[in-house]
Design a protein around this motif. Sequence first.
Motif, short mmCIF file in Angstrom:
data_model
loop_
_atom_site.label_atom_id
_atom_site.label_comp_id
_atom_site.label_asym_id
_atom_site.label_seq_id
_atom_site.Cartn_x
_atom_site.Cartn_y
_atom_site.Cartn_z
N LEU A 114 0.83 -1.20 0.00
CA LEU A 114 0.00 0.00 0.00
C LEU A 114 0.86 1.26 0.00
CD1 LEU A 114 -2.87 1.10 0.09
CD2 LEU A 114 -2.79 0.98 2.58
N PHE A 115 1.92 1.27 0.79
CA PHE A 115 2.83 2.41 0.86
C PHE A 115 3.49 2.68 -0.50
CE2 PHE A 115 7.29 3.79 1.58
CZ PHE A 115 7.02 5.07 2.05
N VAL A 116 4.04 1.64 -1.10
CA VAL A 116 4.71 1.80 -2.40
C VAL A 116 3.71 2.25 -3.47
CG1 VAL A 116 5.88 0.54 -4.26
CG2 VAL A 116 6.56 0.17 -1.88
N THR A 117 2.51 1.70 -3.47
CA THR A 117 1.50 2.07 -4.47
C THR A 117 1.12 3.53 -4.36
OG1 THR A 117 0.60 -0.17 -4.44
CG2 THR A 117 -0.81 1.55 -5.35
N ILE A 118 0.92 4.00 -3.13
CA ILE A 118 0.56 5.41 -2.93
C ILE A 118 1.67 6.33 -3.42
CG2 ILE A 118 0.09 7.18 -1.20
CD1 ILE A 118 -1.34 5.06 0.45
N ILE A 119 2.91 5.99 -3.06
CA ILE A 119 4.05 6.84 -3.43
C ILE A 119 4.26 6.84 -4.94
CG2 ILE A 119 6.55 7.16 -3.24
CD1 ILE A 119 5.04 7.94 -0.72
N LEU A 128 1.44 9.78 -5.71
CA LEU A 128 2.17 10.99 -5.35
C LEU A 128 3.18 11.41 -6.43
CD1 LEU A 128 2.87 10.67 -1.52
CD2 LEU A 128 0.92 11.65 -2.72
N MET A 129 3.89 10.47 -7.02
CA MET A 129 4.88 10.85 -8.03
C MET A 129 4.23 11.49 -9.26
SD MET A 129 7.79 7.85 -7.80
CE MET A 129 8.90 8.71 -8.92
N PHE A 146 6.09 14.87 -10.45
CA PHE A 146 6.22 15.12 -11.89
C PHE A 146 5.53 16.41 -12.32
CE2 PHE A 146 6.57 10.26 -12.61
CZ PHE A 146 7.86 10.30 -12.10
N LYS A 147 4.79 17.01 -11.39
CA LYS A 147 4.14 18.29 -11.68
C LYS A 147 4.84 19.43 -10.93
CE LYS A 147 -0.37 16.46 -12.96
NZ LYS A 147 -1.83 16.47 -12.70
N ILE A 169 5.69 19.61 -1.56
CA ILE A 169 4.50 18.89 -1.09
C ILE A 169 4.74 17.39 -1.15
CG2 ILE A 169 2.03 18.50 -1.47
CD1 ILE A 169 1.85 21.26 -2.70
N PHE A 170 5.41 16.94 -2.20
CA PHE A 170 5.72 15.51 -2.33
C PHE A 170 6.59 15.04 -1.18
CE2 PHE A 170 8.80 12.29 -3.67
CZ PHE A 170 7.94 11.25 -4.02
#
Length: 354
Positions: free
Chosen positions: A56-61, A65-66, A71-72, A77-78
Amino acid sequence: MGQISYNPENKSQKIKLYTLYWLGYILLFSMIQGLPEDDFIMAWRNEWYSVLPKILFVTIIVEFLMPNLLFKKKTAIFIGCYVLLILVFAFLQRLIDNYIILRYYMTFWKREPLLSAPVFLYNVSKLQFVVTTPIAFKLLYYLAEEKNKVQTILSEKLQAELSSLRNQFHPHFLFNVLNSLYSKILNKSDDSAEIVIKISDLLRFSIYDLNNKSISLQNEIDYLKNYISLQQLRFENQLQLSFSLYGNVENHFIEPFLILPFIENSYKHCLDENNQGWITIAINASDEWLVVKIENSLPEHYNTIGDNVRSGIGIANVKRRLELLYPAKHTLTIKNEMLSFFVSLKIKIKDVSN
């Protein structure tokens, strides 16, 4: 640039890669923690219990988030979200360790307080380890994709330049313009010098200005006016033209060759069998937006013989360039009616201070 084998938009491929990654991770840490105690099965089981928060942690990041923050260009904030999430999931991991694994399967192991610094930091480092490879992979793909996008833009721009040069300085076009110039010279018309200047400006623009990533909107408008003036020399009284310019074109910049293909297209398709036709061009420049509206006549039989002006190479090319250069910053409307062809282009223009 070679073809990239991984496509993050391919869901089935993404699931397969993640599955292999997590199986590899579980196997690796099962060996690291199981071999010293000579109990691989216990370590394997414990890793399965604790893998869900990590997934779950890796998926969210990586998946949320990326793309939406890093990427924006929302780096601060990231980073803030990343730090908060890694602390939250490290605490969640401590809950699993203390109240599931140590309570039911490793009762012989002493349970540390939930916020015990050494154990908590171990979980943080473990989360950092498990997310590093997916982040690196996602980042490398993003950079490769951005590089590929830049190359595509350059390629599309070059094709547009070459296509436009072929249309503008096609021998037939130059022949008609030079014939008109010759006639003006014979009649000692005062327009002769102006025609030479317009041809010179077209050549200068095509040779020099197109090497720039962007040009001033004023130069682009002047170039379009010169092109239109020379085209009108070819058609003289055969073609009725209305050209209107509103707003302030100073202190703004635009990518070159975004408007011209539509004007070229209108001249190419407007005349009927009697060599009569009309074109209406309206350009409006505000503080942030450039709005261009072009409409031209079509011969009565044009749409019945299978021709479609919206399918030309020049228009297809400029559509693609708009998608690449002005993503979510332009609106293009094309209407192919029975007796007319209409284009409306709205672009968010750059200020000189940007």
